[in-house]
Write an enzyme that holds these catalytic residues in place. Structure first.
Site, PDB file in Angstrom:
ATOM      1  N   ASP A  34       0.845  -1.212   0.000  1.00 65.24           N
ATOM      2  CA  ASP A  34       0.000   0.000   0.000  1.00 65.24           C
ATOM      3  C   ASP A  34       0.878   1.260   0.000  1.00 65.24           C
ATOM      4  O   ASP A  34       0.672   2.187  -0.808  1.00 65.24           O
ATOM      5  CB  ASP A  34      -0.891  -0.048   1.255  1.00 65.24           C
ATOM      6  CG  ASP A  34      -2.077   0.905   1.197  1.00 65.24           C
ATOM      7  OD1 ASP A  34      -2.281   1.530   0.151  1.00 65.24           O
ATOM      8  OD2 ASP A  34      -2.792   1.010   2.214  1.00 65.24           O
ATOM      9  N   GLY A 126       1.128 -10.080   4.563  1.00 68.73           N
ATOM     10  CA  GLY A 126       2.160  -9.285   5.224  1.00 68.73           C
ATOM     11  C   GLY A 126       1.709  -8.928   6.627  1.00 68.73           C
ATOM     12  O   GLY A 126       1.581  -9.791   7.500  1.00 68.73           O
TER      13      GLY A 126
HETATM   14  N1  AR6 Z   1       5.264  -5.262  -4.627  1.00 71.84           N
HETATM   15  C1  AR6 Z   1       4.700  -6.486  -4.491  1.00 71.84           C
HETATM   16  N2  AR6 Z   1       4.439  -7.063  -3.299  1.00 71.84           N
HETATM   17  C2  AR6 Z   1       4.786  -6.360  -2.197  1.00 71.84           C
HETATM   18  C3  AR6 Z   1       5.363  -5.072  -2.250  1.00 71.84           C
HETATM   19  C4  AR6 Z   1       5.605  -4.519  -3.538  1.00 71.84           C
HETATM   20  N3  AR6 Z   1       6.157  -3.316  -3.694  1.00 71.84           N
HETATM   21  N4  AR6 Z   1       5.590  -4.647  -0.962  1.00 71.84           N
HETATM   22  C5  AR6 Z   1       5.153  -5.623  -0.147  1.00 71.84           C
HETATM   23  N5  AR6 Z   1       4.682  -6.664  -0.888  1.00 71.84           N
HETATM   24  P1  AR6 Z   1       1.187  -6.108   3.075  1.00 71.84           P
HETATM   25  P2  AR6 Z   1      -1.472  -6.992   4.009  1.00 71.84           P
HETATM   26  C6  AR6 Z   1       4.103  -7.937  -0.433  1.00 71.84           C
HETATM   27  O1  AR6 Z   1       1.675  -6.041   4.465  1.00 71.84           O
HETATM   28  O2  AR6 Z   1      -0.896  -8.144   4.718  1.00 71.84           O
HETATM   29  C7  AR6 Z   1      -0.767  -1.935   4.910  1.00 71.84           C
HETATM   30  O3  AR6 Z   1      -0.284  -1.078   5.912  1.00 71.84           O
HETATM   31  C8  AR6 Z   1       4.437  -8.407   0.960  1.00 71.84           C
HETATM   32  O4  AR6 Z   1       5.709  -9.037   0.975  1.00 71.84           O
HETATM   33  O5  AR6 Z   1       1.552  -5.003   2.142  1.00 71.84           O
HETATM   34  O6  AR6 Z   1      -2.699  -7.210   3.156  1.00 71.84           O
HETATM   35  C9  AR6 Z   1      -2.185  -1.605   4.489  1.00 71.84           C
HETATM   36  O7  AR6 Z   1      -2.470  -0.230   4.570  1.00 71.84           O
HETATM   37  C10 AR6 Z   1       3.298  -9.387   1.217  1.00 71.84           C
HETATM   38  O8  AR6 Z   1       3.598 -10.647   0.599  1.00 71.84           O
HETATM   39  O9  AR6 Z   1      -0.439  -6.222   3.014  1.00 71.84           O
HETATM   40  C11 AR6 Z   1      -3.001  -2.403   5.451  1.00 71.84           C
HETATM   41  O10 AR6 Z   1      -3.192  -1.713   6.668  1.00 71.84           O
HETATM   42  C12 AR6 Z   1       2.125  -8.764   0.464  1.00 71.84           C
HETATM   43  O11 AR6 Z   1       2.691  -7.776  -0.397  1.00 71.84           O
HETATM   44  C13 AR6 Z   1      -2.166  -3.642   5.691  1.00 71.84           C
HETATM   45  O12 AR6 Z   1      -0.827  -3.256   5.429  1.00 71.84           O
HETATM   46  C14 AR6 Z   1       1.071  -8.127   1.356  1.00 71.84           C
HETATM   47  O13 AR6 Z   1       1.691  -7.500   2.473  1.00 71.84           O
HETATM   48  C15 AR6 Z   1      -2.533  -4.748   4.752  1.00 71.84           C
HETATM   49  O14 AR6 Z   1      -1.794  -5.892   5.087  1.00 71.84           O
END
Ligand code: AR6
Length: 174
Positions: A34, A126
């Site tokens: 995000d 994540g």
């Molecule tokens: N490109 C692709 N994947 C990514 C990237 C990127 N640039 N950065 C991280 N990931 P998360 P969630 C992966 O935590 O668990 C936020 O604060 C990461 O390694 O981004 O759905 C939002 O505002 C993981 O595999 O999302 C929400 O409050 C995946 O993306 C909360 O986090 C998801 O990790 C959402 O948590």
């Protein structure tokens, strides 16, 4: 035949019609993917676009333009927080349904916006702590269920680690 593939990449760099964001219900940005999407698309533009949307329920997704991204659209999906300690099997199944619903809603948005290509991050795996293998199974299954008639020809599961990419590749080979 549509193609489904796992790619190790930063989702903000992908040249596709739509990328999916793993957002939160407020749609006001955050960390992880995000945060990366907000930085790359342009924080001010994106916050101005999400402000009138009134947030987003868990399991739902809402569209905005991609602004400075190579992608035309961003579909902001809100995955479930994995917190089984407070609900056992019923809570796990609810989380599964909500996660599947994110992928369904994004495929619906892809159809509505005429997208031929779409890239998904591993929603909820994540900060929201959904077990990666379980999440990948629901992701692949949900997308496969929605492909027919969607107009989508290319689906990218965008992985941020080699371990995640391996997981998806083994599921896609099945
Ligand atoms: N490109 C692709 N994947 C990514 C990237 C990127 N640039 N950065 C991280 N990931 P998360 P969630 C992966 O935590 O668990 C936020 O604060 C990461 O390694 O981004 O759905 C939002 O505002 C993981 O595999 O999302 C929400 O409050 C995946 O993306 C909360 O986090 C998801 O990790 C959402 O948590």
């Amino acid at each position: 035949m549509p193609t489904l593939e796992a790619v190790l990449a930063d989702i903000t760099t992908l040249h596709v019609d739509a990328i999916v964001n793993a957002a939160n219900t407020k749609l006001k940005g955050g960390g992880g993917v995000d945060g990366a999407i907000h930085r790359a698309a342009g924080k001010a533009e994106l916050l101005a676009a999400t402000a009138p949307l009134g947030g987003c329920a868990t399991g739902d997704a809402k569209a905005t333009p991609g602004f400075r991204l190579p992608a035309t659209w961003i579909f902001h999906a809100v995955g479930p927080v994995w917190s089984v300690s407070r609900g056992g099997e019923a809570a796990m199944q609810k989380a599964d349904r909500l996660l599947a619903s994110c992928y369904h809603r994004c495929m619906e948005l892809a159809r509505e916006h005429g997208c031929r290509s779409i890239a998904f991050p591993a929603i909820s795996t994540g900060v929201y702590r959904f077990p990666p293998e379980r999440a990948a199974r629901f992701a692949v299954q949900s997308v496969r269920d929605q492909l027919a008639g969607s107009g989508v020809e290319r689906v990218i599961f965008c992985c941020f680690s080699e371990a995640t990419a391996r997981l998806y590749r083994s599921l896609l080979d099945q």
